[in-house]
Scaffold this motif. Structure first.
Motif, PDB file in Angstrom:
ATOM      1  N   LEU A 161       0.833  -1.207   0.000  1.00 31.42           N
ATOM      2  CA  LEU A 161       0.000   0.000   0.000  1.00 31.42           C
ATOM      3  C   LEU A 161       0.862   1.250   0.000  1.00 31.42           C
ATOM      4  CD1 LEU A 161      -3.256   0.454   1.820  1.00 31.42           C
ATOM      5  CD2 LEU A 161      -1.578   2.196   2.207  1.00 31.42           C
ATOM      6  N   ILE A 162       1.896   1.260   0.830  1.00 25.22           N
ATOM      7  CA  ILE A 162       2.762   2.449   0.889  1.00 25.22           C
ATOM      8  C   ILE A 162       3.472   2.648  -0.443  1.00 25.22           C
ATOM      9  CG2 ILE A 162       4.877   3.331   1.899  1.00 25.22           C
ATOM     10  CD1 ILE A 162       3.933   2.383   4.545  1.00 25.22           C
ATOM     11  N   LEU A 163       4.013   1.561  -1.011  1.00 25.92           N
ATOM     12  CA  LEU A 163       4.743   1.701  -2.274  1.00 25.92           C
ATOM     13  C   LEU A 163       3.807   2.182  -3.378  1.00 25.92           C
ATOM     14  CD1 LEU A 163       6.965  -1.464  -2.063  1.00 25.92           C
ATOM     15  CD2 LEU A 163       7.683   0.890  -1.855  1.00 25.92           C
ATOM     16  N   ALA A 164       2.555   1.706  -3.368  1.00 25.37           N
ATOM     17  CA  ALA A 164       1.604   2.122  -4.400  1.00 25.37           C
ATOM     18  C   ALA A 164       1.242   3.585  -4.258  1.00 25.37           C
ATOM     19  CB  ALA A 164       0.345   1.256  -4.306  1.00 25.37           C
ATOM     20  N   PHE A 165       0.968   4.017  -3.017  1.00 28.35           N
ATOM     21  CA  PHE A 165       0.506   5.395  -2.842  1.00 28.35           C
ATOM     22  C   PHE A 165       1.625   6.405  -3.037  1.00 28.35           C
ATOM     23  CE2 PHE A 165      -3.363   3.622  -1.206  1.00 28.35           C
ATOM     24  CZ  PHE A 165      -4.295   4.555  -1.582  1.00 28.35           C
ATOM     25  N   THR A 166       2.875   6.049  -2.665  1.00 28.11           N
ATOM     26  CA  THR A 166       3.954   7.016  -2.897  1.00 28.11           C
ATOM     27  C   THR A 166       4.195   7.199  -4.387  1.00 28.11           C
ATOM     28  OG1 THR A 166       5.491   5.221  -2.537  1.00 28.11           O
ATOM     29  CG2 THR A 166       5.193   6.756  -0.742  1.00 28.11           C
ATOM     30  N   GLY A 167       3.841   6.191  -5.197  1.00 29.06           N
ATOM     31  CA  GLY A 167       4.007   6.328  -6.641  1.00 29.06           C
ATOM     32  C   GLY A 167       3.128   7.407  -7.235  1.00 29.06           C
ATOM     33  N   ILE A 168       2.000   7.717  -6.563  1.00 26.02           N
ATOM     34  CA  ILE A 168       1.072   8.710  -7.106  1.00 26.02           C
ATOM     35  C   ILE A 168       1.700  10.098  -7.127  1.00 26.02           C
ATOM     36  CG2 ILE A 168      -1.196   9.768  -6.755  1.00 26.02           C
ATOM     37  CD1 ILE A 168      -2.153   7.193  -5.630  1.00 26.02           C
ATOM     38  N   ASN A 169       2.667  10.326  -6.231  1.00 29.66           N
ATOM     39  CA  ASN A 169       3.298  11.648  -6.170  1.00 29.66           C
ATOM     40  C   ASN A 169       3.924  12.029  -7.511  1.00 29.66           C
ATOM     41  OD1 ASN A 169       4.031  13.972  -4.795  1.00 29.66           O
ATOM     42  ND2 ASN A 169       6.074  13.192  -4.434  1.00 29.66           N
ATOM     43  N   VAL A 170       4.483  11.033  -8.218  1.00 30.49           N
ATOM     44  CA  VAL A 170       5.083  11.313  -9.522  1.00 30.49           C
ATOM     45  C   VAL A 170       4.028  11.896 -10.460  1.00 30.49           C
ATOM     46  CG1 VAL A 170       6.219  10.279 -11.495  1.00 30.49           C
ATOM     47  CG2 VAL A 170       6.767   9.493  -9.224  1.00 30.49           C
ATOM     48  N   LEU A 171       2.831  11.314 -10.416  1.00 29.84           N
ATOM     49  CA  LEU A 171       1.739  11.820 -11.260  1.00 29.84           C
ATOM     50  C   LEU A 171       1.397  13.256 -10.887  1.00 29.84           C
ATOM     51  CD1 LEU A 171      -0.567  11.209 -13.294  1.00 29.84           C
ATOM     52  CD2 LEU A 171      -1.936  10.600 -11.321  1.00 29.84           C
ATOM     53  N   ALA A 172       1.361  13.543  -9.583  1.00 30.71           N
ATOM     54  CA  ALA A 172       1.000  14.894  -9.136  1.00 30.71           C
ATOM     55  C   ALA A 172       2.010  15.918  -9.638  1.00 30.71           C
ATOM     56  CB  ALA A 172       0.922  14.933  -7.612  1.00 30.71           C
ATOM     57  N   LEU A 173       3.294  15.585  -9.519  1.00 30.88           N
ATOM     58  CA  LEU A 173       4.314  16.541  -9.959  1.00 30.88           C
ATOM     59  C   LEU A 173       4.269  16.697 -11.473  1.00 30.88           C
ATOM     60  CD1 LEU A 173       7.366  15.800  -7.683  1.00 30.88           C
ATOM     61  CD2 LEU A 173       5.227  16.909  -7.179  1.00 30.88           C
ATOM     62  N   CYS A 174       3.965  15.599 -12.170  1.00 33.80           N
ATOM     63  CA  CYS A 174       3.837  15.663 -13.627  1.00 33.80           C
ATOM     64  C   CYS A 174       2.702  16.604 -14.002  1.00 33.80           C
ATOM     65  CB  CYS A 174       3.588  14.259 -14.154  1.00 33.80           C
ATOM     66  SG  CYS A 174       2.983  14.213 -15.825  1.00 33.80           S
ATOM     67  N   LEU A 175       1.543  16.460 -13.338  1.00 31.39           N
ATOM     68  CA  LEU A 175       0.407  17.343 -13.624  1.00 31.39           C
ATOM     69  C   LEU A 175       0.756  18.795 -13.313  1.00 31.39           C
ATOM     70  CD1 LEU A 175      -2.751  15.502 -12.312  1.00 31.39           C
ATOM     71  CD2 LEU A 175      -1.977  15.799 -14.632  1.00 31.39           C
ATOM     72  N   ALA A 176       1.462  19.011 -12.196  1.00 31.24           N
ATOM     73  CA  ALA A 176       1.811  20.379 -11.807  1.00 31.24           C
ATOM     74  C   ALA A 176       2.653  21.039 -12.880  1.00 31.24           C
ATOM     75  CB  ALA A 176       2.560  20.363 -10.479  1.00 31.24           C
ATOM     76  N   GLY A 177       3.660  20.315 -13.358  1.00 32.35           N
ATOM     77  CA  GLY A 177       4.525  20.900 -14.372  1.00 32.35           C
ATOM     78  C   GLY A 177       3.803  21.092 -15.687  1.00 32.35           C
ATOM     79  N   TRP A 178       2.959  20.118 -16.029  1.00 37.03           N
ATOM     80  CA  TRP A 178       2.266  20.157 -17.315  1.00 37.03           C
ATOM     81  C   TRP A 178       1.222  21.253 -17.345  1.00 37.03           C
ATOM     82  CZ3 TRP A 178       2.545  18.496 -22.105  1.00 37.03           C
ATOM     83  CH2 TRP A 178       1.399  18.528 -22.894  1.00 37.03           C
ATOM     84  N   ALA A 179       0.436  21.377 -16.257  1.00 34.24           N
ATOM     85  CA  ALA A 179      -0.711  22.284 -16.277  1.00 34.24           C
ATOM     86  C   ALA A 179      -0.308  23.733 -16.091  1.00 34.24           C
ATOM     87  CB  ALA A 179      -1.701  21.885 -15.177  1.00 34.24           C
ATOM     88  N   SER A 180       0.901  24.004 -15.590  1.00 29.97           N
ATOM     89  CA  SER A 180       1.211  25.402 -15.297  1.00 29.97           C
ATOM     90  C   SER A 180       1.695  26.171 -16.523  1.00 29.97           C
ATOM     91  CB  SER A 180       2.215  25.508 -14.159  1.00 29.97           C
ATOM     92  OG  SER A 180       3.381  24.816 -14.469  1.00 29.97           O
ATOM     93  N   GLN A 181       1.772  25.533 -17.665  1.00 26.57           N
ATOM     94  CA  GLN A 181       2.052  26.242 -18.922  1.00 26.57           C
ATOM     95  C   GLN A 181       3.350  27.041 -18.787  1.00 26.57           C
ATOM     96  OE1 GLN A 181       0.003  25.781 -21.363  1.00 26.57           O
ATOM     97  NE2 GLN A 181       0.671  27.206 -22.930  1.00 26.57           N
ATOM     98  N   ASN A 182       4.374  26.353 -18.326  1.00 22.45           N
ATOM     99  CA  ASN A 182       5.637  27.029 -18.055  1.00 22.45           C
ATOM    100  C   ASN A 182       6.740  26.092 -18.489  1.00 22.45           C
ATOM    101  OD1 ASN A 182       8.052  27.594 -16.454  1.00 22.45           O
ATOM    102  ND2 ASN A 182       6.791  29.132 -15.458  1.00 22.45           N
ATOM    103  N   LYS A 183       7.730  26.628 -19.231  1.00 23.20           N
ATOM    104  CA  LYS A 183       8.740  25.713 -19.766  1.00 23.20           C
ATOM    105  C   LYS A 183       9.572  25.086 -18.660  1.00 23.20           C
ATOM    106  CE  LYS A 183      11.509  29.745 -20.686  1.00 23.20           C
ATOM    107  NZ  LYS A 183      11.847  30.729 -21.669  1.00 23.20           N
ATOM    108  N   TYR A 184       9.860  25.856 -17.597  1.00 19.09           N
ATOM    109  CA  TYR A 184      10.626  25.280 -16.501  1.00 19.09           C
ATOM    110  C   TYR A 184       9.827  24.196 -15.799  1.00 19.09           C
ATOM    111  CZ  TYR A 184      13.423  29.439 -17.192  1.00 19.09           C
ATOM    112  OH  TYR A 184      14.186  30.414 -17.731  1.00 19.09           O
TER     113      TYR A 184
END
Lengths: 327, 182
Positions: free
Chosen positions: A120-143
């Protein structure tokens, strides 16, 4: 009415509230520790003057920071996907809180004792990668986008040795239940699994640093090259959410290390939450120490370390463990 | 002489801001104290004054004591803009843009003579320098010097804190006794 609610739900609800308080308190303590340890490593006092005289050494500094971030203007950048932009900090923080449900803090202090705790811990910590991916993608910023791309390649690469290392401990104990793993170790340091699996501990520590985006592996938010990486466009509490999540994942990683390798709540004298918290905080202090001591690696070096060293060593460790168990 | 009515090719910075959601005096007072005690500067140096700004963050002067050592690289997360150095005309739209990118509440320190008035670069018919950063963005505190020493910048930080909260928090240097210094 109240009898209709199952007891399990009430336990989980109260437990989640307690965990949120614990995560918040931990973030406050860790922010203070980080700035203070950074100060000592740079030979300066660190936060010192903030707060009335009855609170010396600037221990009110994280409170001032937190309230300031609450009072800061938040906005969506022009051209950003506002739904994903605001979803990302929430996806980042929520799984971190769920992870604490299965962690045995003491012999009797655990919210759910389940036999898939580690998974359960290994599965849920994996979701963080998705969150950071969405953050970078949705903010419309090259950095932000470069930071998100780096985070995905780093997160995916370091997940593999992490799982292999965890697997070698699981083969030793024969269970995914975190309580049983901690309970199977003795009170004294030479009875802990770090003695049987020293290589696994080192590999796990390196992978945990990379998974939680800490220095020397904080490539997704590399300040000198990417402004602030995936959270470049986040201000105020959204930024604070990412930081809260980062500290929460650090605590989760330290908890797993303490349980798998350092005996969890076991210790000389009486086993209990004090031994657990002491081990977790020693590991967190080592993480902070590493952050302020080592320079950041280059991105090709980061992936080379993982694919050329960590994964072969983790496989070797797993094979040796299997051979010893089979004999 | 300096050009008194220097014309710049771009507009003055946008200084509009959102009204606070909870406009309640005690709440704002507490928030203002917190803001004053946690002024995160932007990692942003234009010229040689930036060296003194680095000294302001490092071991000897240590702005961390007053909660201002978290130099944030992104303008979205910073509260204080320290204009440390000469602003030339080519750079001035970017300085304006950085100011506009900072979320309010935000404060600006003009550090050094170049940022205050153009300093040594002001002469008749000069064409490249913005004569004072207050021509493009609003400035809260001016720290004179060429360059100012780090303790001068610390004093500027105290003045920003005084401007936010309405009182001075730290002893004035001349009257500080031995026990009040760390």
């Amino acid at each position: 009415m109240i009898e209709a609610i199952p007891t399990q739900f009430i336990i989980i609800f109260v437990g989640l509230l307690a965990i949120m308080a614990f995560v918040g308190l931990n973030a406050v303590v860790l922010v203070y520790l980080e700035r203070k340890v950074a100060g000592f490593i740079h030979r300066r006092p660190g936060p010192y003057e903030v707060g009335p005289p009855c609170f010396p050494h600037g221990i009110l500094q994280p409170i001032a920071d937190g309230l300031k971030l609450v009072g800061k203007q938040i906005f969506t950048p022009k051209g950003a996907d506002s739904f994903l932009f605001w979803l990302a900090p929430m996806i980042s923080i929520a799984p971190a809180i769920v992870c604490f449900i299965v962690i045995p803090f003491g012999p009797k202090l655990q919210i759910i004792n389940t036999n898939v705790g580690l998974i359960l811990i290994l599965a849920f910590t994996g979701i963080n990668v998705l969150a950071l991916c969405l953050a970078g993608w949705a903010s419309q910023n090259k950095y932000g986008l470069i930071g998100a791309a780096r985070d995905i390649s780093q997160g995916v690469a370091y997940e593999i040795p992490l799982l292999l290392v965890v697997l070698s401990v699981v083969f030793m104990t024969g269970t995914f239940n975190l309580f049983d793993i901690a309970d199977g170790q003795g009170a004294w340091p030479w009875q802990w699994y770090i003695v049987y699996q020293p290589l696994a501990f080192v590999l796990f520590f390196i992978c945990a640093l990379a998974e939680t985006n800490r220095n020397p592996f904080d490539l997704p938010e590399a300040e000198s090259e990417l402004t602030a990486g995936f959270h470049t466009e986040y201000s105020g509490m959204a930024f604070a959410c990412f930081f809260l999540a980062e500290y929460a994942y650090m605590v989760v990683a330290a908890c797993i290390m303490a349980i798998l390798f350092l005996g969890g709540f076991q210790g000389p004298g009486a086993p209990g939450i004090w031994w657990f918290l002491a081990k977790v905080y020693v590991l967190l202090l080592i993480m902070i120490w590493i952050r302020w001591t080592f320079p950041r690696v280059r991105f090709d070096q980061l992936l080379n370390i993982c694919w050329k060293w960590l994964i072969p060593l983790a496989v070797l460790n797993l094979l040796i463990t299997l051979a010893v168990i089979a004999l | 002489m300096a050009q008194e009515n220097q014309t710049l090719t771009h507009a003055y910075a946008d200084i509009s801001y959102d009204e606070p959601i909870i406009d309640h005096a005690p709440v704002q007072k507490i928030l203002n104290i917190c803001r004053a005690m946690s002024l995160w500067p932007m990692t942003f140096g234009l010229a040689c004054c930036a060296i003194e700004m680095m000294g302001f963050g490092m071991a000897r002067f240590d702005s961390a004591r007053f909660g201002a050592e978290v130099f944030r690289p992104s303008p979205r997360q910073s509260d204080l803009m320290i204009v440390a150095g000469t602003v030339n005309k080519k750079l001035s739209p970017l300085v304006t843009m950085l100011y506009e990118q900072m979320p309010s509440p935000k404060w600006v320190i003009a550090m050094g003579n170049c940022a205050i008035s153009g300093g040594p670069f002001v002469y008749k018919n000069q064409y490249g320098i913005v004569e004072g950063v207050d021509r493009i963005i609003p400035v809260d505190v001016y720290v004179p010097g060429c360059p100012p020493r780090p303790e001068g910048l610390l004093e500027g930080l105290f003045q920003v804190q005084k401007k936010i909260t309405g009182r001075r928090w730290w002893p004035v240097p001349e009257t500080a006794t031995k026990s009040e210094q760390w």
